[in-house]
Scaffold this motif. Structure first.
Motif, PDB file in Angstrom:
ATOM      1  N   LYS A 219      -2.047   5.957  63.683  1.00 41.42           N
ATOM      2  CA  LYS A 219      -2.708   5.215  64.763  1.00 41.42           C
ATOM      3  C   LYS A 219      -3.823   4.385  64.139  1.00 41.42           C
ATOM      4  O   LYS A 219      -4.676   4.921  63.417  1.00 41.42           O
ATOM      5  N   ILE A 220      -3.780   3.091  64.414  1.00 44.75           N
ATOM      6  CA  ILE A 220      -4.809   2.181  63.899  1.00 44.75           C
ATOM      7  C   ILE A 220      -5.729   1.842  65.059  1.00 44.75           C
ATOM      8  O   ILE A 220      -5.277   1.311  66.082  1.00 44.75           O
ATOM      9  N   ILE A 221      -7.006   2.211  64.903  1.00 47.69           N
ATOM     10  CA  ILE A 221      -7.948   1.964  66.006  1.00 47.69           C
ATOM     11  C   ILE A 221      -9.115   1.166  65.432  1.00 47.69           C
ATOM     12  O   ILE A 221      -9.637   1.470  64.362  1.00 47.69           O
ATOM     13  N   ALA A 222      -9.489   0.091  66.140  1.00 48.23           N
ATOM     14  CA  ALA A 222     -10.377  -0.905  65.530  1.00 48.23           C
ATOM     15  C   ALA A 222     -11.538  -1.277  66.435  1.00 48.23           C
ATOM     16  O   ALA A 222     -11.438  -1.233  67.669  1.00 48.23           O
ATOM     17  N   HIS A 223     -12.631  -1.671  65.782  1.00 46.53           N
ATOM     18  CA  HIS A 223     -13.817  -2.148  66.501  1.00 46.53           C
ATOM     19  C   HIS A 223     -13.595  -3.622  66.870  1.00 46.53           C
ATOM     20  O   HIS A 223     -13.044  -4.379  66.062  1.00 46.53           O
ATOM     21  N   PRO A 224     -14.068  -4.051  68.057  1.00 43.32           N
ATOM     22  CA  PRO A 224     -13.783  -5.439  68.471  1.00 43.32           C
ATOM     23  C   PRO A 224     -14.533  -6.515  67.684  1.00 43.32           C
ATOM     24  O   PRO A 224     -14.320  -7.705  67.951  1.00 43.32           O
ATOM     25  N   GLU A 225     -15.388  -6.143  66.738  1.00 49.74           N
ATOM     26  CA  GLU A 225     -15.977  -7.154  65.848  1.00 49.74           C
ATOM     27  C   GLU A 225     -14.981  -7.604  64.763  1.00 49.74           C
ATOM     28  O   GLU A 225     -15.274  -8.514  63.996  1.00 49.74           O
ATOM     29  N   CYS A 226     -13.819  -6.940  64.694  1.00 48.03           N
ATOM     30  CA  CYS A 226     -12.805  -7.349  63.705  1.00 48.03           C
ATOM     31  C   CYS A 226     -12.142  -8.654  64.139  1.00 48.03           C
ATOM     32  O   CYS A 226     -12.157  -9.032  65.309  1.00 48.03           O
ATOM     33  N   ARG A 254      -2.700  11.363  62.010  1.00 52.39           N
ATOM     34  CA  ARG A 254      -3.253  10.429  61.005  1.00 52.39           C
ATOM     35  C   ARG A 254      -3.856   9.246  61.725  1.00 52.39           C
ATOM     36  O   ARG A 254      -3.221   8.681  62.629  1.00 52.39           O
ATOM     37  N   VAL A 255      -5.043   8.842  61.304  1.00 52.12           N
ATOM     38  CA  VAL A 255      -5.690   7.728  61.983  1.00 52.12           C
ATOM     39  C   VAL A 255      -6.408   6.847  60.969  1.00 52.12           C
ATOM     40  O   VAL A 255      -6.940   7.345  59.966  1.00 52.12           O
ATOM     41  N   ALA A 256      -6.384   5.547  61.226  1.00 52.31           N
ATOM     42  CA  ALA A 256      -7.201   4.618  60.438  1.00 52.31           C
ATOM     43  C   ALA A 256      -8.275   4.074  61.371  1.00 52.31           C
ATOM     44  O   ALA A 256      -7.958   3.443  62.379  1.00 52.31           O
ATOM     45  N   LEU A 257      -9.519   4.386  61.040  1.00 53.41           N
ATOM     46  CA  LEU A 257     -10.663   3.917  61.837  1.00 53.41           C
ATOM     47  C   LEU A 257     -11.095   2.592  61.236  1.00 53.41           C
ATOM     48  O   LEU A 257     -11.711   2.585  60.161  1.00 53.41           O
ATOM     49  N   ILE A 258     -10.778   1.487  61.894  1.00 50.01           N
ATOM     50  CA  ILE A 258     -11.065   0.181  61.287  1.00 50.01           C
ATOM     51  C   ILE A 258     -12.436  -0.280  61.749  1.00 50.01           C
ATOM     52  O   ILE A 258     -12.608  -1.056  62.697  1.00 50.01           O
ATOM     53  N   THR A 259     -13.412   0.250  61.041  1.00 54.51           N
ATOM     54  CA  THR A 259     -14.819  -0.038  61.297  1.00 54.51           C
ATOM     55  C   THR A 259     -15.585   0.425  60.061  1.00 54.51           C
ATOM     56  O   THR A 259     -14.971   0.794  59.055  1.00 54.51           O
ATOM     57  N   GLU A 260     -16.907   0.403  60.130  1.00 55.16           N
ATOM     58  CA  GLU A 260     -17.722   0.831  58.982  1.00 55.16           C
ATOM     59  C   GLU A 260     -17.259   2.227  58.557  1.00 55.16           C
ATOM     60  O   GLU A 260     -17.103   3.113  59.405  1.00 55.16           O
ATOM     61  N   CYS A 261     -17.048   2.418  57.254  1.00 55.81           N
ATOM     62  CA  CYS A 261     -16.275   3.612  56.887  1.00 55.81           C
ATOM     63  C   CYS A 261     -17.067   4.906  56.817  1.00 55.81           C
ATOM     64  O   CYS A 261     -16.463   5.976  56.801  1.00 55.81           O
ATOM     65  N   THR A 262     -18.399   4.857  56.856  1.00 57.75           N
ATOM     66  CA  THR A 262     -19.144   6.122  56.890  1.00 57.75           C
ATOM     67  C   THR A 262     -18.811   6.898  58.156  1.00 57.75           C
ATOM     68  O   THR A 262     -18.900   8.121  58.188  1.00 57.75           O
ATOM     69  N   MET A 263     -18.451   6.158  59.201  1.00 62.09           N
ATOM     70  CA  MET A 263     -18.192   6.823  60.471  1.00 62.09           C
ATOM     71  C   MET A 263     -17.083   7.863  60.352  1.00 62.09           C
ATOM     72  O   MET A 263     -17.151   8.926  60.977  1.00 62.09           O
ATOM     73  N   ALA A 264     -16.078   7.562  59.542  1.00 62.72           N
ATOM     74  CA  ALA A 264     -14.987   8.537  59.384  1.00 62.72           C
ATOM     75  C   ALA A 264     -15.517   9.833  58.771  1.00 62.72           C
ATOM     76  O   ALA A 264     -15.079  10.928  59.144  1.00 62.72           O
ATOM     77  N   ASP A 265     -16.490   9.727  57.839  1.00 60.57           N
ATOM     78  CA  ASP A 265     -17.087  10.940  57.249  1.00 60.57           C
ATOM     79  C   ASP A 265     -17.716  11.801  58.346  1.00 60.57           C
ATOM     80  O   ASP A 265     -17.600  13.029  58.340  1.00 60.57           O
TER      81      ASP A 265
END
Ligand code: 13P
Ligand code: SF4
Length: 331
Positions: A219-226, A254-265
């Protein structure tokens, strides 16, 4: 919301050990303990954006969230001192909504490329070019820009705010990508500015397609600033907290968080068993907030956010109107 007063260092370590090595922890642990002690002595509350480093997010924050949640919780915080672990516009918003509190931003260099992309004079020029058209400002703007805007919005309520105006067209600034996303969700005509987030424009559609080829069920989930090309590839588009809510509701393996990557941590600690896979993009402004900077700011109660009264009045109205439309506390 995290109550770090009741968290032991061992609890914190459990939440950050996937991103902090043992030698690093030996350096961080005493700082976390010192900050939590100073926080009690100063009657301070620490607010941390979802992009803050895991040791800040899990170790010292009392309140965590997206821009809208931080604004609403800053307004309601019963504290003499608010320490904003985020960027300058977030600290200004906290000061606008809780003017009697001492609001501290631990590093004044924590800015934002979107906020830097437009001035109050630019907004006044737009107003002159489009007389009578209301101005919606993303909260990622200076207080001076907010002061000459009709209403603010965040990424979690932008469509709702635009539609609340009942206008056939609105000026929407400064993020051109968020503006395009909003335009795709509403009948209202959107007049956009040409600002960009230096972090989110790094992502490209071909990376998303490569992720899908490698992990067909992702699942690809993205922030609208992309960019639009990225949002078209996404299964879901939302604010930083909207992205977390999506994961909580759907629990994709499985997920790809398409935003600033610290958030996934930060989020990974809450979702054991979910694999986070993503291209990494860091916000250099957010990363200026460190444990050392927070400790020093609590010792000195500096640097403080001050907003000139002639700016604060209009800016507070614009932010207040937004909270009237979208009260902001969801999780
Ligand atoms: P959120 O309001 O979604 O947290 O976004 C803030 C931000 O700066 C995104 O880059
Ligand atoms: Fe600004 Fe982008 Fe950093 Fe968010 S991630 S604070 S929009 S530069």
């Amino acid at each position: 919301m995290i109550d770090s007063n009741s968290q032991s260092l061992a609890d914190v370590y459990e939440r950050v050990r996937h991103v902090v090595t043992e030698p690093e922890w030996q350096l961080f642990a005493p700082l976390i303990a010192e900050i939590n002690r100073l926080k009690r002595e100063r009657s301070a509350v620490i607010l941390a954006h979802n992009y803050q480093a895991a040791v800040i997010y899990h170790g010292i924050a009392d309140i965590t969230g997206d821009s809208l949640q931080l604004a609403a919780k800053a307004r309601d915080a019963q504290a003499e001192v608010l320490v904003v672990c985020g960027v300058h516009f977030m600290a200004e918003t906290a000061k606008l909504l809780n003017p009697d509190a001492t609001v501290i931003l631990p590093h004044m260099g924590a800015g934002c490329s979107l906020a830097d992309s437009i001035t109050a004079a630019d907004v006044l020029e737009l107003r002159a070019r489009y007389p009578g058209v209301p101005v919606v400002s993303y909260v990622n703007t200076s207080a001076a820009v907010k002061a000459v805007s009709d209403i603010c919005c965040t990424s979690s309520n932008a469509v709702q705010v635009v539609e609340s105006l009942g206008a056939s067209r609105v000026i929407f600034l400064p993020d051109e990508h968020l503006a395009r996303f909003v335009a795709s969700q509403t009948e209202t005509e959107i007049i956009a500015w040409s600002g960009e987030c230096i972090v989110h424009v790094e992502f490209r559609a071909d990376e998303m397609r490569a992720l899908r080829r490698q992990y067909p069920e992702i699942k690809i989930i993205a922030h609208p600033e992309c960019r639009d090309e990225v949002l078209r590839e996404a299964d879901y588009v939302g604010s930083t907290t909207g992205l977390v809510d999506y994961i909580a509701a759907h629990r994709p393996p499985r997920v790809a968080l398409i935003t600033e990557c610290t958030m996934a941590d930060n989020v990974a600690a809450e979702f054991a068993g979910i694999e986070f896979i993503q291209p990494c993009a860091l916000c250099p402004y957010m990363k200026r907030i460190t444990l050392e900077a927070v400790r020093d700011s609590l010792l000195s109660l500096q640097p403080q956010i001050e907003i000139a009264p002639e700016v604060a009045h209009g800016a507070r109205q614009a932010v207040g109107r937004m909270l009237g439309v979208a009260p902001g506390v969801r999780r």
